[in-house]
Design a protein around this motif. Structure first.
Motif, mmCIF file in Angstrom:
data_model
loop_
_atom_site.group_PDB
_atom_site.id
_atom_site.type_symbol
_atom_site.label_atom_id
_atom_site.label_comp_id
_atom_site.label_asym_id
_atom_site.label_seq_id
_atom_site.Cartn_x
_atom_site.Cartn_y
_atom_site.Cartn_z
ATOM 1 N N ARG A 29 0.870 -1.188 0.000
ATOM 2 C CA ARG A 29 0.000 0.000 0.000
ATOM 3 C C ARG A 29 0.909 1.241 0.000
ATOM 4 N NH1 ARG A 29 -4.947 0.195 4.067
ATOM 5 N NH2 ARG A 29 -5.797 1.516 2.408
ATOM 6 N N PRO A 30 0.559 2.277 -0.775
ATOM 7 C CA PRO A 30 1.504 3.386 -0.924
ATOM 8 C C PRO A 30 1.344 4.587 0.021
ATOM 9 C CG PRO A 30 -0.215 3.566 -2.579
ATOM 10 C CD PRO A 30 -0.533 2.353 -1.759
ATOM 11 N N THR A 31 0.173 4.791 0.635
ATOM 12 C CA THR A 31 -0.069 6.107 1.249
ATOM 13 C C THR A 31 0.447 6.223 2.683
ATOM 14 O OG1 THR A 31 -1.959 6.428 -0.213
ATOM 15 C CG2 THR A 31 -1.816 7.881 1.703
ATOM 16 N N ALA A 32 0.167 5.245 3.522
ATOM 17 C CA ALA A 32 0.563 5.364 4.940
ATOM 18 C C ALA A 32 2.089 5.334 5.063
ATOM 19 C CB ALA A 32 -0.055 4.232 5.752
ATOM 20 N N VAL A 33 2.652 6.435 5.513
ATOM 21 C CA VAL A 33 4.124 6.522 5.558
ATOM 22 C C VAL A 33 4.697 5.620 6.649
ATOM 23 C CG1 VAL A 33 4.412 8.473 7.151
ATOM 24 C CG2 VAL A 33 6.019 8.156 5.261
ATOM 25 N N ASN A 34 3.855 5.232 7.614
ATOM 26 C CA ASN A 34 4.320 4.357 8.698
ATOM 27 C C ASN A 34 4.865 3.035 8.152
ATOM 28 O OD1 ASN A 34 2.025 6.117 9.435
ATOM 29 N ND2 ASN A 34 2.652 5.558 11.502
ATOM 30 N N LEU A 35 4.330 2.599 7.026
ATOM 31 C CA LEU A 35 4.814 1.381 6.381
ATOM 32 C C LEU A 35 6.299 1.535 6.021
ATOM 33 C CD1 LEU A 35 3.916 -1.371 4.870
ATOM 34 C CD2 LEU A 35 3.625 0.059 2.888
ATOM 35 N N PHE A 36 6.629 2.686 5.438
ATOM 36 C CA PHE A 36 8.004 2.923 4.975
ATOM 37 C C PHE A 36 8.913 3.294 6.151
ATOM 38 C CE2 PHE A 36 4.840 3.605 1.768
ATOM 39 C CZ PHE A 36 5.239 2.664 0.839
ATOM 40 N N TRP A 37 8.324 3.931 7.144
ATOM 41 C CA TRP A 37 9.048 4.253 8.378
ATOM 42 C C TRP A 37 9.493 2.946 9.045
ATOM 43 C CZ3 TRP A 37 7.213 2.702 13.206
ATOM 44 C CH2 TRP A 37 7.854 3.243 14.319
ATOM 45 N N ALA A 38 8.600 1.961 9.077
ATOM 46 C CA ALA A 38 8.927 0.678 9.710
ATOM 47 C C ALA A 38 9.985 -0.055 8.894
ATOM 48 C CB ALA A 38 7.665 -0.183 9.845
ATOM 49 N N ILE A 39 9.857 0.000 7.581
ATOM 50 C CA ILE A 39 10.847 -0.661 6.718
ATOM 51 C C ILE A 39 12.222 -0.022 6.946
ATOM 52 C CG2 ILE A 39 11.563 -0.949 4.295
ATOM 53 C CD1 ILE A 39 8.560 -1.307 3.615
ATOM 54 N N ASP A 40 12.270 1.317 6.968
ATOM 55 C CA ASP A 40 13.554 2.016 7.197
ATOM 56 C C ASP A 40 14.160 1.600 8.536
ATOM 57 O OD1 ASP A 40 13.223 3.354 4.855
ATOM 58 O OD2 ASP A 40 12.675 5.281 5.748
ATOM 59 N N ARG A 41 13.285 1.461 9.509
ATOM 60 C CA ARG A 41 13.762 1.126 10.851
ATOM 61 C C ARG A 41 14.380 -0.278 10.884
ATOM 62 N NH1 ARG A 41 10.341 2.446 16.325
ATOM 63 N NH2 ARG A 41 11.249 0.751 17.516
ATOM 64 N N ILE A 42 13.767 -1.207 10.183
ATOM 65 C CA ILE A 42 14.333 -2.568 10.131
ATOM 66 C C ILE A 42 15.634 -2.537 9.318
ATOM 67 C CG2 ILE A 42 13.969 -4.941 9.306
ATOM 68 C CD1 ILE A 42 12.226 -4.352 11.707
ATOM 69 N N GLN A 43 15.629 -1.802 8.206
ATOM 70 C CA GLN A 43 16.844 -1.764 7.380
ATOM 71 C C GLN A 43 18.011 -1.118 8.134
ATOM 72 O OE1 GLN A 43 15.080 -0.104 3.776
ATOM 73 N NE2 GLN A 43 15.707 -1.946 2.652
ATOM 74 N N ALA A 44 17.689 -0.177 9.016
ATOM 75 C CA ALA A 44 18.749 0.486 9.787
ATOM 76 C C ALA A 44 19.497 -0.520 10.671
ATOM 77 C CB ALA A 44 18.151 1.604 10.639
ATOM 78 N N LEU A 45 18.816 -1.602 11.048
ATOM 79 C CA LEU A 45 19.468 -2.618 11.891
ATOM 80 C C LEU A 45 20.624 -3.277 11.148
ATOM 81 C CD1 LEU A 45 16.376 -4.466 13.447
ATOM 82 C CD2 LEU A 45 17.791 -2.718 14.515
ATOM 83 N N LEU A 46 20.480 -3.377 9.820
ATOM 84 C CA LEU A 46 21.541 -4.022 9.035
ATOM 85 C C LEU A 46 22.852 -3.276 9.213
ATOM 86 C CD1 LEU A 46 19.771 -4.856 5.631
ATOM 87 C CD2 LEU A 46 20.159 -6.358 7.588
ATOM 88 N N LYS A 47 22.755 -1.936 9.191
ATOM 89 C CA LYS A 47 23.973 -1.121 9.326
ATOM 90 C C LYS A 47 24.473 -1.143 10.765
ATOM 91 C CE LYS A 47 24.307 2.335 5.767
ATOM 92 N NZ LYS A 47 23.377 3.375 5.354
#
Ligand code: MRU
Length: 347
Positions: free
Chosen positions: A89-107
């Motif tokens: 789904r494209p509109t709710a930014v929380n979706l992308f916020w959560a993805i960024d947060r998980i990806q940040a763990l990689l670094k």
């Protein structure tokens, strides 16, 4: 709140299937990233903060069975799953916020082995549930001053417990007022075409014992003109840095009517719903859904097959219509560019 929206239970993600409410309270197990993608797309789990949490668990499910110890291959796989979940789904930014947060763990943990990374990702998703509960409670505390004894609130769509981990955003000040013993009443917009107001907000309010009256969306302006509404509080799917706010389709009409009839119009949302990259609402991607939701909703044909139908799922309310944005950090006021900016300066 009686029903947890999404939780980690017995090695599964468990959600309540919101498409079946209020007729049936069915809890389902989600065990793959594909099943989570589908649950988000079909609105079995919905509402911006809940979608964010669902995305985080979906990512975990997508890497849970990754075999081997090759960290580079693991990171590649995780990024693929993130992209896939982000396409739901494209509109709710929380979706992308959560993805960024998980990806940040990689670094952050680039030297950790694969098996440990899996654990860290699951822990992060579970922490998001706890954090959401704390944040929504704070939104309730910050907003409760707006909901005094005898207050009548109008809300659109569902920004209640079921749109978050448990407590809601727009409904949080109402729940808090009720907990404090204040008599309050809620006008619930039905929210065409998928009836999140009628099916979910009304369900939550009845369950909690808060007096509520259901109206069709087209009645909201009339009810306001009759001086029956003291305040409007709605949720948000994405807030731009100037305060422009995307929320469920129909919110803009409610805001325009509220301004016309001098009813204060508030948005309630966690800071994670603010899109720091977007200067104004013009750039907010608006999901367009299947026109069949309008023409053939809930198993009954309500329009000729041959008629064209347009089905944007969200609209954008310009900041000028918004009296305040109730967040876990307090109520933001216009000019929003400044109040939202200050929020990040102090993080
Ligand atoms: O399409 P939905 O049901 O996910 O839309 C939900 C809304 O528009 C809510 O108002 C918004 O996500 C805020 S939820 C706290």
């Amino acid at each position: 709140m009686p029903v947890p929206t999404i939780e980690w239970k017995d090695e599964h993600v468990r959600i309540i299937d919101q498409t079946l409410l209020p007729a049936e309270k069915l809890f389902v197990s989600i065990d793959t990233a594909e099943a989570m993608w589908e649950a988000i797309k079909l609105l079995r789990v919905r509402g911006a903060p809940a979608i964010g949490i669902a995305a985080a668990f979906g990512i975990y499910l997508g890497i849970r069975d990754f075999a081997g110890e090759d960290r580079l291959a693991f990171d590649r796989r995780l990024n693929e799953v993130c992209e896939y979940i982000g396409s739901s789904r494209p509109t709710a930014v929380n979706l992308f916020w959560a993805i960024d947060r998980i990806q940040a763990l990689l670094k952050r943990y680039e030297d950790r082995p694969v098996q440990e990374m899996k654990k860290l990702i699951l822990e992060e998703a579970r922490e998001m549930v706890e954090e959401d509960n704390r944040v929504c409670r704070k939104i309730g505390e910050h907003g409760v001053g707006l909901v005094g004894e005898g207050c009548s609130v109008l809300t659109h769509c569902n920004a209640g417990g079921l749109a978050t981990a448990r407590y809601g955003t727009a409904l949080a000040p109402i729940f808090r007022a009720h907990e404090l013993g204040r008599k309050v009443h809620v006008w619930v917009d039905e929210t065409r075409p998928l009836l999140q107001g009628a099916r979910i907000t009304a369900f939550e309010l009845v369950d909690t014992g808060i007096p509520a009256t259901l109206i069709t969306d087209s009645m909201a302006a009339w009810v306001m003109s009759q001086k029956k509404v003291d305040i409007v509080i709605v949720g948000a799917d994405r807030i731009a840095c100037n305060g422009d706010t995307a929320n469920k389709i129909g919110t803009l009409g409610v805001a325009v009517a509220a301004k016309n009839f001098d009813v204060p119009f508030y948005v309630a949302a966690p800071v994670s719903t603010i899109d720091r990259k977007l200067p104004s609402g013009e750039g907010i991607p608006i999901e367009e859904r299947d026109p069949e939701e309008i023409k053939h909703g809930f198993g009954r044909k309500t329009a000729p097959d041959a008629v064209a139908a347009y089905n944007p799922a969200f609209d954008v309310t310009p900041a000028a219509y918004i009296h305040g944005i109730i967040t876990e950090r307090g109520i933001l006021r216009a000019p929003y560019k400044k109040s939202i900016g200050t929020l990040y300066d102090t993080i």
